[in-house]
Design an enzyme around this catalytic site. Structure first.
Site, PDB file in Angstrom:
ATOM      1  N   ASP A 116     -10.523  -1.263  64.339  1.00  0.00           N
ATOM      2  CA  ASP A 116      -9.595  -0.150  64.472  1.00  0.00           C
ATOM      3  C   ASP A 116     -10.240   1.105  63.902  1.00  0.00           C
ATOM      4  OD1 ASP A 116      -7.218   0.911  65.363  1.00  0.00           O
ATOM      5  OD2 ASP A 116      -6.200   0.653  63.457  1.00  0.00           O
ATOM      6  N   HIS A 123      -3.979  13.268  62.638  1.00  0.00           N
ATOM      7  CA  HIS A 123      -3.455  12.154  61.845  1.00  0.00           C
ATOM      8  C   HIS A 123      -4.174  12.061  60.507  1.00  0.00           C
ATOM      9  CE1 HIS A 123      -1.950   8.223  60.715  1.00  0.00           C
ATOM     10  NE2 HIS A 123      -3.185   7.757  60.665  1.00  0.00           N
ATOM     11  N   GLU A 189       1.793   2.455  64.387  1.00  0.00           N
ATOM     12  CA  GLU A 189       0.753   3.410  64.729  1.00  0.00           C
ATOM     13  C   GLU A 189       0.564   3.351  66.243  1.00  0.00           C
ATOM     14  OE1 GLU A 189      -1.884   3.792  60.669  1.00  0.00           O
ATOM     15  OE2 GLU A 189      -2.761   2.717  62.371  1.00  0.00           O
ATOM     16  N   GLU A 191      -1.406   3.829  69.332  1.00  0.00           N
ATOM     17  CA  GLU A 191      -2.841   3.909  69.574  1.00  0.00           C
ATOM     18  C   GLU A 191      -3.173   3.554  71.021  1.00  0.00           C
ATOM     19  OE1 GLU A 191      -5.401   2.005  66.780  1.00  0.00           O
ATOM     20  OE2 GLU A 191      -3.981   2.172  65.105  1.00  0.00           O
ATOM     21  N   ASP A 223      -0.441  -0.655  66.088  1.00  0.00           N
ATOM     22  CA  ASP A 223      -1.025  -1.240  64.878  1.00  0.00           C
ATOM     23  C   ASP A 223       0.033  -1.184  63.772  1.00  0.00           C
ATOM     24  OD1 ASP A 223      -2.896  -2.274  63.098  1.00  0.00           O
ATOM     25  OD2 ASP A 223      -3.610  -0.288  62.530  1.00  0.00           O
ATOM     26  N   ARG A 227       3.020   0.159  54.802  1.00  0.00           N
ATOM     27  CA  ARG A 227       2.404   1.237  54.025  1.00  0.00           C
ATOM     28  C   ARG A 227       2.401   0.970  52.524  1.00  0.00           C
ATOM     29  NH1 ARG A 227      -0.601   3.646  57.831  1.00  0.00           N
ATOM     30  NH2 ARG A 227       0.650   4.495  59.536  1.00  0.00           N
ATOM     31  N   GLN A 230      -0.316  -1.552  51.897  1.00  0.00           N
ATOM     32  CA  GLN A 230      -1.589  -0.878  52.149  1.00  0.00           C
ATOM     33  C   GLN A 230      -1.966   0.052  51.000  1.00  0.00           C
ATOM     34  OE1 GLN A 230      -1.505   1.481  55.714  1.00  0.00           O
ATOM     35  NE2 GLN A 230      -3.585   2.249  55.487  1.00  0.00           N
ATOM     36  N   LYS A 243      -2.215  -4.467  57.184  1.00  0.00           N
ATOM     37  CA  LYS A 243      -2.473  -4.266  58.610  1.00  0.00           C
ATOM     38  C   LYS A 243      -2.594  -5.573  59.387  1.00  0.00           C
ATOM     39  CE  LYS A 243      -3.435   0.305  58.817  1.00  0.00           C
ATOM     40  NZ  LYS A 243      -2.923   1.253  59.818  1.00  0.00           N
ATOM     41  N   THR A 247      -0.701  -6.959  65.462  1.00  0.00           N
ATOM     42  CA  THR A 247      -1.069  -5.817  66.300  1.00  0.00           C
ATOM     43  C   THR A 247      -0.612  -6.145  67.714  1.00  0.00           C
ATOM     44  OG1 THR A 247      -3.030  -5.362  64.949  1.00  0.00           O
ATOM     45  CG2 THR A 247      -2.955  -4.384  67.154  1.00  0.00           C
ATOM     46  N   GLU A 356       4.080   9.842  59.171  1.00  0.00           N
ATOM     47  CA  GLU A 356       3.960  11.285  59.393  1.00  0.00           C
ATOM     48  C   GLU A 356       5.292  11.918  59.793  1.00  0.00           C
ATOM     49  OE1 GLU A 356       0.034  12.196  61.639  1.00  0.00           O
ATOM     50  OE2 GLU A 356       0.544  10.095  62.051  1.00  0.00           O
TER      51      GLU A 356
END
Length: 412
Positions: A116, A123, A189, A191, A223, A227, A230, A243, A247, A356
């Site tokens: 990834d 971002h 996420e 992607e 993904d 948080r 992480q 993570k 996925t 975000e």
């Protein structure tokens, strides 16, 4: 023009022809393509047409077809366009068309390796401002190389698979030591996933110019990210349990050939200029081997579209990602998957993660039913969709990538 009764602007028309792996109630999974609202069962169609290579489409994944390489992929697309536009070929196509609502879609590939990347400047800047407010938002290496990490290929799942909320260590700011429990800051996420075909030998890098020989196609990729897990674990070696739990990828692989019309210049890589091995070269049509893609996303959260991230704003090209991934001699394998990293644009409604959108949980996201969110709650469903320009002014669909959050497994 196809002889099928198909609107010229159908998002799964002749300019698309994505590959997937499907099954019906009384059959095993095998390879098909989507055309309109049908799936064409490729192996019996090709066998009836006299193609000796039909067996590659009898398999339960695209990997054997991916291993054949670019010349075979191009020839297959040319053959498909021919049988779908030549009325004399109807007899080998029509018996093998199955309504799409009568099939079950599966993971399209056996994932070999999963990497990834972190290729969106917007971002990376947003995350830097959130996590390092007193420092420069971008790390010193960010504009010199496509940053990435190795993920867990065994937890890549097909669209529609429920996602169990992960548990792990997290350290609340009010606690002196970490605690164990379900993630309370579960995120997405949005992607783009790139699917690789054709193996390389150990010690043989792939150049930017030759990367297209290995870029078979793309899928939508979510993904999922815990948080809080992480944040506690990622120093000094980067993402791990926050993570690796899941996925999700979409079922239909839109080929690089179908996306050729969608290629656009990169936003600009002049300050600094990348090192020579990452620089694109001019192509015959005046473009570059390091290209962007004009793909527009929408992120739907419980029925509300909360964001529309634009892929064309990404800083690093997929070709540059391949070149960097192999510059140390690392191999490529058919079925490799690599993600672009979160797609975010410059505007607030173009952010591709809830981290975000909620600005680290400080700002509520209001859904159409009046409820508010910062991060994912149990029962929430997220759908990623995307479209791109196709041939002759059409728009093609990259289908959907769907996941619903289920409660964490109780541990004693």
């Amino acid at each position: 023009m196809t002889w099928l009764d198909l609107p010229a602007d159908h998002p799964f028309g002749l300019s698309n022809l994505p590959y997937g792996v499907f099954s019906t109630a009384d059959s095993e999974p095998r390879v098909g393509i989507r055309i309109g609202d049908h799936v064409l069962d490729l192996a019996p169609c090709a066998e009836q047409a006299g193609m000796e290579s039909y067996a590659v489409w009898q398999q339960t994944s695209l990997n054997p077809f991916l291993a054949l390489g670019r010349p075979a992929w191009t020839a297959a697309r040319e053959w498909l366009v021919e049988v779908l536009t030549n009325p004399a070929r109807r007899d080998c196509v029509e018996p093998h068309l199955i309504p799409v609502d009568q099939v079950t879609m599966h993971l399209p590939i056996e994932v070999a390796d999963y990497v990834d990347f972190y290729a969106s400047e917007h971002h990376a800047t947003n995350v830097g401002r959130l996590f390092r407010p007193d420092s420069e938002p971008l790390t010193p290496n960010w504009k010199h190389l496509p940053i990435g990490y190795h993920g867990r290929s065994g937890t890549v799942v097909a669209s529609g698979t429920d996602i169990v909320r992960p548990s792990g260590q997290r350290k609340p700011p009010t606690e002196p030591v970490p605690v164990f429990g379900p993630s309370v800051r579960l995120d997405i996420e949005a992607e783009l996933g790139f699917i690789v075909g054709g193996s390389t030998e150990l010690g043989s890098p792939v150049s930017v110019a030759n990367s297209d020989d290995h870029l078979f196609g793309v899928v939508l990729l979510n993904d999922w990210s815990a948080r809080d897990l992480q944040a506690w674990e990622y120093v000094p070696l980067g993402p791990f349990l926050g993570k690796s739990f899941a996925t999700t990828i979409s079922p239909w692989v839109v080929t690089s050939d179908a996306l050729r019309v969608a290629r656009v210049p990169l936003p600009g890589q002049t300050d600094p200029t990348p090192l020579p091995y990452l620089r694109g070269e001019p192509t015959d049509d005046g473009a570059s081997t390091a290209y962007g893609l004009d793909i527009t996303y929408e992120v739907e959260w419980n029925g509300t579209v909360v964001s529309r991230p634009p892929y064309r704003s990404m800083y690093w090209s997929p070709a540059q990602m391949v070149a960097h991934m192999t510059i140390n001699g690392a191999t490529l394998r058919s079925g490799d998957l690599f993600g672009s990293g979160t797609i975010s644009g410059p505007e607030k409604d173009e952010r591709g993660s809830f981290l975000e959108l909620s600005w680290g949980g400080q700002e509520d996201v209001t859904l159409d039913d009046g409820s508010t969110r910062t991060f994912l709650e149990d029962g929430d469903t997220v759908i990623l969709r995307a479209t791109a320009p196709g041939a002759d002014g059409t728009r093609i669909s990259l289908s959907e990538c769907v996941g619903t959050i289920r409660p964490a497994v109780t541990r004693t």
